[in-house]
Write a protein that holds these residues in place. Sequence first.
Motif, PDB file in Angstrom:
ATOM      1  N   GLU A 190     -15.366  -1.965  56.557  1.00 55.10           N
ATOM      2  CA  GLU A 190     -15.911  -1.707  57.488  1.00 55.10           C
ATOM      3  C   GLU A 190     -16.678  -2.913  57.561  1.00 55.10           C
ATOM      4  O   GLU A 190     -15.988  -3.624  56.125  1.00 55.10           O
ATOM      5  CB  GLU A 190     -17.359  -0.863  57.329  1.00 55.10           C
ATOM      6  CG  GLU A 190     -16.402   0.806  57.505  1.00 55.10           C
ATOM      7  CD  GLU A 190     -16.329   0.658  59.311  1.00 55.10           C
ATOM      8  OE1 GLU A 190     -16.540   0.040  59.886  1.00 55.10           O
ATOM      9  OE2 GLU A 190     -16.120   2.088  59.663  1.00 55.10           O
ATOM     10  N   GLN A 191     -17.255  -3.550  57.849  1.00 53.71           N
ATOM     11  CA  GLN A 191     -17.544  -5.133  58.235  1.00 53.71           C
ATOM     12  C   GLN A 191     -19.253  -5.052  57.701  1.00 53.71           C
ATOM     13  O   GLN A 191     -18.839  -6.493  56.993  1.00 53.71           O
ATOM     14  CB  GLN A 191     -18.234  -5.768  59.563  1.00 53.71           C
ATOM     15  CG  GLN A 191     -18.389  -7.034  59.956  1.00 53.71           C
ATOM     16  CD  GLN A 191     -17.189  -7.814  59.753  1.00 53.71           C
ATOM     17  OE1 GLN A 191     -16.610  -7.148  60.477  1.00 53.71           O
ATOM     18  NE2 GLN A 191     -16.702  -8.946  58.627  1.00 53.71           N
ATOM     19  N   THR A 192     -19.737  -3.949  56.961  1.00 50.89           N
ATOM     20  CA  THR A 192     -21.294  -4.813  56.001  1.00 50.89           C
ATOM     21  C   THR A 192     -20.432  -3.988  54.226  1.00 50.89           C
ATOM     22  O   THR A 192     -21.201  -4.013  54.248  1.00 50.89           O
ATOM     23  CB  THR A 192     -21.764  -3.496  56.244  1.00 50.89           C
ATOM     24  OG1 THR A 192     -21.058  -2.292  56.248  1.00 50.89           O
ATOM     25  CG2 THR A 192     -22.570  -4.162  58.059  1.00 50.89           C
ATOM     26  N   ALA A 208     -16.925  -5.363  53.844  1.00 47.47           N
ATOM     27  CA  ALA A 208     -16.377  -6.139  52.870  1.00 47.47           C
ATOM     28  C   ALA A 208     -16.890  -6.613  51.485  1.00 47.47           C
ATOM     29  O   ALA A 208     -16.138  -6.944  50.792  1.00 47.47           O
ATOM     30  CB  ALA A 208     -16.442  -7.886  53.752  1.00 47.47           C
TER      31      ALA A 208
END
Length: 307
Positions: free
Chosen positions: A115-117, A119
Amino acid sequence: MRAIWKGAVSFGLVSIAVRLYSATEEKDIRFHQVHREDGGRIKYKRVCSVDGEEVAYDDIAKGYDLGGGEMVILTDDDFSDLPLTTSRAIEVLEFVPTEQVDPILYNKAYYLEPEQTAAKPYALLRDALTNTERVAIVKVALRQREQLATLRVRDNVLVLNTMLWPDEIRAAKFDILDEDVTARPAELAMAGSLIESMAADFDPSTYTDNYREALQEVIDAKVAGREVVQPEEAEEAPAAAVDLMAALRASVERARAARGEEPAAASSDEEDEGEKKPTPIKKAAAKKATPAKKTTAAKKTAAKKSA
């Protein structure tokens, strides 16, 4: 690609939110069963074997056969009470050397996307696995079943490989392998030469599914109304060799010829082996050479008479 599962990799006190994607897909050509006369799809009814009545999906349960005609019936409630504590987590149990995981255990592969958070922790785990040359042994629940799996790195992406449980691997028991069968040193040397002559770096892109391609050609020809052209028949496999050394030697020479290399000279061990037991190849050559000697002798006799 569409994510089939969302959860988190539990890595010590670090949690990495990820999405799961199937990493593979089967390319088999699938067919429907149809009526030969009109092409209508064949349908099957869910019929009870006791009363002969068709059964709706809502009335179908799972049954475990005890044998002897006895059946235990389980409902959705029975399955809902089962503990699946890792239903939304990929729990890392330990890290092991890559070579210690037997490939026979591997089942299906999935890609993990962060997820983006997540990485940064994702990259941390990925790079740490690469640097230590280890894989993570994990547990994960997929499709209502807890599975053992590994986390490894491929093309800079974390890959989850589900594995079979140890008791799902069959034991290889073959009585013939218990017999005392040994290969002669010359045979081992020749087998090693054959392996070396066929050695290469593995490139999976060089291999194709010839059967699937031929079947697709048949389908395309049917659609276009063209005549189906039969592919060229492959060469027949050679008959089983009587002499193992002869078969190995011929295999080595064929492999060298395919690579454009010069035939290798026989070693002293191979020559000694050949003197002990003539190979079928040498026998055949001897038979062909005999008539030539007779012809030469006949020519000499004719020359004396004319003189």
